[in-house]
Design a protein around this motif. Structure first.
Motif, PDB file in Angstrom:
ATOM      1  N   ILE A   1       0.850  -1.201   0.000  1.00 36.36           N
ATOM      2  CA  ILE A   1       0.000   0.000   0.000  1.00 36.36           C
ATOM      3  C   ILE A   1       0.882   1.246   0.000  1.00 36.36           C
ATOM      4  O   ILE A   1       0.676   2.180  -0.777  1.00 36.36           O
ATOM      5  CB  ILE A   1      -0.947   0.010   1.223  1.00 36.36           C
ATOM      6  CG1 ILE A   1      -1.977  -1.100   1.100  1.00 36.36           C
ATOM      7  CG2 ILE A   1      -1.630   1.368   1.375  1.00 36.36           C
ATOM      8  CD1 ILE A   1      -2.745  -1.370   2.381  1.00 36.36           C
ATOM      9  N   ILE A   2       1.897   1.243   0.847  1.00 31.64           N
ATOM     10  CA  ILE A   2       2.798   2.397   0.959  1.00 31.64           C
ATOM     11  C   ILE A   2       3.585   2.590  -0.331  1.00 31.64           C
ATOM     12  O   ILE A   2       3.718   3.713  -0.833  1.00 31.64           O
ATOM     13  CB  ILE A   2       3.721   2.240   2.188  1.00 31.64           C
ATOM     14  CG1 ILE A   2       2.875   2.276   3.465  1.00 31.64           C
ATOM     15  CG2 ILE A   2       4.797   3.321   2.203  1.00 31.64           C
ATOM     16  CD1 ILE A   2       3.589   1.766   4.706  1.00 31.64           C
ATOM     17  N   VAL A   3       4.086   1.496  -0.903  1.00 31.52           N
ATOM     18  CA  VAL A   3       4.851   1.583  -2.154  1.00 31.52           C
ATOM     19  C   VAL A   3       3.950   2.077  -3.292  1.00 31.52           C
ATOM     20  O   VAL A   3       4.363   2.935  -4.090  1.00 31.52           O
ATOM     21  CB  VAL A   3       5.506   0.226  -2.498  1.00 31.52           C
ATOM     22  CG1 VAL A   3       6.100   0.233  -3.901  1.00 31.52           C
ATOM     23  CG2 VAL A   3       6.574  -0.118  -1.470  1.00 31.52           C
ATOM     24  N   ALA A   4       2.731   1.561  -3.383  1.00 33.54           N
ATOM     25  CA  ALA A   4       1.797   1.998  -4.434  1.00 33.54           C
ATOM     26  C   ALA A   4       1.458   3.477  -4.268  1.00 33.54           C
ATOM     27  O   ALA A   4       1.381   4.223  -5.255  1.00 33.54           O
ATOM     28  CB  ALA A   4       0.526   1.151  -4.405  1.00 33.54           C
ATOM     29  N   TYR A   5       1.276   3.909  -3.032  1.00 33.57           N
ATOM     30  CA  TYR A   5       1.011   5.324  -2.746  1.00 33.57           C
ATOM     31  C   TYR A   5       2.196   6.183  -3.194  1.00 33.57           C
ATOM     32  O   TYR A   5       2.025   7.184  -3.896  1.00 33.57           O
ATOM     33  CB  TYR A   5       0.712   5.482  -1.250  1.00 33.57           C
ATOM     34  CG  TYR A   5       0.735   6.895  -0.736  1.00 33.57           C
ATOM     35  CD1 TYR A   5      -0.070   7.880  -1.288  1.00 33.57           C
ATOM     36  CD2 TYR A   5       1.560   7.247   0.328  1.00 33.57           C
ATOM     37  CE1 TYR A   5      -0.050   9.191  -0.800  1.00 33.57           C
ATOM     38  CE2 TYR A   5       1.586   8.530   0.825  1.00 33.57           C
ATOM     39  CZ  TYR A   5       0.786   9.507   0.252  1.00 33.57           C
ATOM     40  OH  TYR A   5       0.813  10.787   0.742  1.00 33.57           O
ATOM     41  N   LYS A   6       3.420   5.784  -2.822  1.00 43.28           N
ATOM     42  CA  LYS A   6       4.627   6.534  -3.231  1.00 43.28           C
ATOM     43  C   LYS A   6       4.729   6.608  -4.751  1.00 43.28           C
ATOM     44  O   LYS A   6       5.065   7.652  -5.313  1.00 43.28           O
ATOM     45  CB  LYS A   6       5.892   5.866  -2.675  1.00 43.28           C
ATOM     46  CG  LYS A   6       6.149   6.134  -1.224  1.00 43.28           C
ATOM     47  CD  LYS A   6       7.451   5.463  -0.776  1.00 43.28           C
ATOM     48  CE  LYS A   6       7.704   5.731   0.698  1.00 43.28           C
ATOM     49  NZ  LYS A   6       8.867   4.999   1.220  1.00 43.28           N
ATOM     50  N   ASP A   7       4.454   5.487  -5.422  1.00 42.67           N
ATOM     51  CA  ASP A   7       4.530   5.428  -6.878  1.00 42.67           C
ATOM     52  C   ASP A   7       3.526   6.391  -7.510  1.00 42.67           C
ATOM     53  O   ASP A   7       3.859   7.135  -8.439  1.00 42.67           O
ATOM     54  CB  ASP A   7       4.281   3.991  -7.344  1.00 42.67           C
ATOM     55  CG  ASP A   7       4.408   3.825  -8.846  1.00 42.67           C
ATOM     56  OD1 ASP A   7       5.428   4.282  -9.414  1.00 42.67           O
ATOM     57  OD2 ASP A   7       3.503   3.234  -9.459  1.00 42.67           O
ATOM     58  N   ALA A   8       2.309   6.421  -6.993  1.00 39.15           N
ATOM     59  CA  ALA A   8       1.278   7.306  -7.540  1.00 39.15           C
ATOM     60  C   ALA A   8       1.620   8.772  -7.285  1.00 39.15           C
ATOM     61  O   ALA A   8       1.443   9.616  -8.170  1.00 39.15           O
ATOM     62  CB  ALA A   8      -0.079   6.959  -6.931  1.00 39.15           C
ATOM     63  N   VAL A   9       2.128   9.084  -6.093  1.00 33.83           N
ATOM     64  CA  VAL A   9       2.516  10.464  -5.785  1.00 33.83           C
ATOM     65  C   VAL A   9       3.623  10.922  -6.732  1.00 33.83           C
ATOM     66  O   VAL A   9       3.600  12.048  -7.233  1.00 33.83           O
ATOM     67  CB  VAL A   9       2.960  10.606  -4.308  1.00 33.83           C
ATOM     68  CG1 VAL A   9       3.656  11.938  -4.065  1.00 33.83           C
ATOM     69  CG2 VAL A   9       1.772  10.460  -3.373  1.00 33.83           C
TER      70      VAL A   9
END
Length: 113
Positions: free
Chosen positions: A96-104
């Motif tokens: 979840i954190i990695v996907a969030y960082k990627d989207a940001v």
């Protein structure tokens, strides 16, 4: 009922997907091969107004949405990361954190153009 897409999201919204790998034993990996979150963002305020993710359980998707909707999306927010770590105790926590960082990152690149 037949809806037109314009009824859902204003023209000022932006859709961005963040991707992450999950553990090979994760049910999400079995179904989707990776974990992803699709964020709908208000392009004027950078507020997250909606999201979907590749969760296998509806409650998981709703819970993840509750962690993000209403938050700002302009830059990576450590407080969101800490909230995910504190409140989401599933095997996809890191994803979840990695996907969030990627989207940001993708959103920031778009905004810089």
């Amino acid at each position: 009922m037949n809806h037109h897409i314009s009824e859902y999201y204003d023209k000022n919204t932006i859709y961005v997907i963040g991707n992450a790998k999950t553990n090979s034993d994760n049910a999400i990996t079995q179904k989707f091969n990776s974990f992803f979150i699709g964020f709908v963002i208000n392009g004027d305020t950078s507020e997250i107004i909606d999201l979907s993710c590749s969760a296998t359980i509806r409650t998981t998707e709703h819970f993840i949405a509750s962690l993000f909707i209403g938050k700002k999306f302009g830059k990576f927010d450590k407080d969101i990361e800490e909230e995910v770590k504190r409140r989401y105790l599933g095997s996809s926590q890191k994803a979840i954190i990695v996907a969030y960082k990627d989207a940001v990152k993708k959103y920031s690149e778009l905004k810089q153009k």
